[in-house]
Design a protein around this motif. Sequence first.
Motif, short mmCIF file in Angstrom:
data_model
loop_
_atom_site.label_atom_id
_atom_site.label_comp_id
_atom_site.label_asym_id
_atom_site.label_seq_id
_atom_site.Cartn_x
_atom_site.Cartn_y
_atom_site.Cartn_z
N LEU A 30 12.99 49.91 51.93
CA LEU A 30 14.40 48.99 51.87
C LEU A 30 14.83 48.45 50.53
N SER A 31 13.72 47.98 50.01
CA SER A 31 13.98 47.39 48.56
C SER A 31 14.60 48.48 47.69
N ARG A 32 14.16 49.80 47.72
CA ARG A 32 14.52 50.91 46.71
C ARG A 32 16.02 51.18 47.16
N LEU A 33 16.24 51.28 48.36
CA LEU A 33 17.68 51.74 48.95
C LEU A 33 18.42 50.30 48.38
N LEU A 34 18.36 49.42 48.37
CA LEU A 34 19.13 48.17 48.08
C LEU A 34 19.14 47.92 46.49
N GLU A 35 18.44 48.76 45.78
CA GLU A 35 18.44 48.62 44.22
C GLU A 35 20.07 49.50 43.99
N GLU A 36 20.25 50.25 44.67
CA GLU A 36 21.87 51.07 44.41
C GLU A 36 22.86 50.22 43.94
N PRO A 37 23.38 50.32 42.72
CA PRO A 37 24.24 49.60 42.13
C PRO A 37 25.53 49.19 43.03
N PHE A 38 25.96 50.18 43.88
CA PHE A 38 27.10 49.77 44.65
C PHE A 38 27.17 48.54 45.32
N PHE A 39 25.75 48.20 45.90
CA PHE A 39 25.53 47.09 46.69
C PHE A 39 25.83 45.80 45.84
N HIS A 40 25.67 45.69 44.59
CA HIS A 40 25.80 44.72 43.63
C HIS A 40 27.17 44.62 42.83
N GLN A 41 27.95 45.43 43.14
CA GLN A 41 29.45 45.47 42.54
C GLN A 41 30.21 44.51 43.49
N PRO A 42 31.15 43.83 42.53
CA PRO A 42 32.10 43.07 43.35
C PRO A 42 33.22 43.71 43.90
N PRO A 43 33.88 43.05 44.82
CA PRO A 43 34.95 43.80 45.15
C PRO A 43 36.18 43.62 44.34
N PRO A 44 37.18 44.45 44.17
CA PRO A 44 37.51 45.76 45.26
C PRO A 44 36.45 46.78 45.11
N LYS A 45 36.16 47.23 46.16
CA LYS A 45 35.24 48.62 46.08
C LYS A 45 35.27 49.28 47.25
N SER A 46 35.11 50.60 47.31
CA SER A 46 34.99 51.51 48.46
C SER A 46 34.24 52.65 48.10
N THR A 47 33.73 53.29 49.23
CA THR A 47 32.77 54.46 49.01
C THR A 47 32.74 55.31 50.17
N GLY A 48 31.88 56.32 50.25
CA GLY A 48 31.76 57.34 51.28
C GLY A 48 30.56 58.24 51.05
N ARG A 49 30.75 59.47 51.59
CA ARG A 49 29.83 60.61 51.61
C ARG A 49 29.57 61.00 50.12
N GLU A 50 30.33 60.90 49.44
CA GLU A 50 30.11 61.26 47.96
C GLU A 50 28.98 60.57 47.33
N ARG A 51 28.99 59.31 47.88
CA ARG A 51 27.80 58.50 47.19
C ARG A 51 26.52 58.33 48.36
N PHE A 52 26.85 58.23 49.46
CA PHE A 52 25.58 58.08 50.41
C PHE A 52 25.46 59.03 51.07
N HIS A 53 24.29 59.91 51.14
CA HIS A 53 24.21 61.22 52.12
C HIS A 53 22.54 61.19 52.08
N LEU A 54 22.01 62.34 52.72
CA LEU A 54 20.80 62.39 52.77
C LEU A 54 19.87 62.65 51.34
N ALA A 55 20.65 63.34 50.61
CA ALA A 55 20.08 63.71 49.42
C ALA A 55 19.75 62.22 48.79
N TRP A 56 20.90 61.49 48.90
CA TRP A 56 20.65 60.13 48.10
C TRP A 56 19.40 59.37 48.91
N LEU A 57 19.36 59.41 50.10
CA LEU A 57 18.15 58.94 50.75
C LEU A 57 16.75 59.61 50.27
N GLU A 58 16.90 60.84 50.46
CA GLU A 58 15.48 61.55 49.94
C GLU A 58 14.96 61.32 48.57
N GLN A 59 15.99 60.94 47.58
CA GLN A 59 15.38 60.74 46.32
C GLN A 59 14.45 59.25 46.18
#
Length: 370
Positions: A227-256
């Motif tokens: 959980l700690s490693r997943l939450l290190e993803e920079p997107f979670f720490h960006q201020p809004p406005p922000k948007s995202t999708g499959r191009e960032r979050f996918h199984l390969a992202w998790l597997e890494q």
Amino acid sequence: MPLYIGLMSGTSLDGIDAALVDIVDDPSVPARLIDALCLPLSDELREGLLTLTQASRIDFATLGAMEGAFCAYQADAVAQLLARHALSPGAITAIGSHGQTIEHAPTATPPYTCQMDNPSLLAELTGCCVVADFRRRDMAAGGQAAPLAPIFHQAVFGHASRTRLVLNLGGIANLTRLAPAETLPVIGFDTGPANLLVDAWHARHRQGPIDTDGEWAASGTVDKGLLSRLLEEPFFHQPPPKSTGRERFHLAWLEQRLAGSERSADVQATLAELTAVSVARAARPFVSDTDTDLIVCGGGARNRHLMQRLAAHLPEVSFLDCHDFGWSADWLEAGAFAWLAWRRLKALPGNLPEVTGARGPRVLGGIYAP
């Protein structure tokens, strides 16, 4: 009775939501949901669309075939709604079609967003006026082009004395903050993955694409290191406005970020916790002790385990049901695009610059006559 149909297919790729909505020109009268349905996508179409969202190169023959098949499903969903109510195409003022997002890259140079859709064909197949291509006008004005639903949330859920948070738990989670009596600007942004990762992990390891009620996640134990490693993803720490999708979050992202020794059920528990924690952290700055409501919509609202984890992380928030406002958690997003089609026909802005970051209000979407 002016009738509109909203069509929505989100990052979960589970089906096409179609909502029949009554919208009058009086702003004091809220849009009214009459009926709705979800037309599940065939396995072939779903896998084809999923391949397109993850492809580094796309051949145009495949793209054209997938777009045509997707449009035929949209037209079928419209036909089913019309048949339920013995309505002719002429009874529908307009269809608001979101299309299927293939890639969304608001921070690219230049920024771009691609929703697979064929509104000309949809107008031909349904005999209805179609409003589509809602996102690119906001992006042309410097905005993220997402989320677009907050302006609809404001119209449906705004309150004179209470702060209201509207949380959509689709493939991606997005949050809208509505201040009492519009004393502050609306804030809306994507918070990160909701159903996208838990569905994908479940589909890989279990029968079926959905972890019903979050039962499998509830059977596991949250891996705090993961959980700690997943939450290190920079997107979670960006201020809004922000948007995202499959191009960032996918199984390969998790597997890494996996150590390789995790139990699959524990990974599922951790992914559910990732959604709950990331949403709670995003909501925390807008929560007061006594007067904050949370209205949850999208498929994740039916995930009992996820809802329990959200309540544990946001104990001071009052959870409200969409049904109390005449809506369903399942059809709110489709209803938003019916409402945005109405805004387009009235030449009214469909974006909120404070949400998307656009240079100003813009009328969204193109009109395709039947």
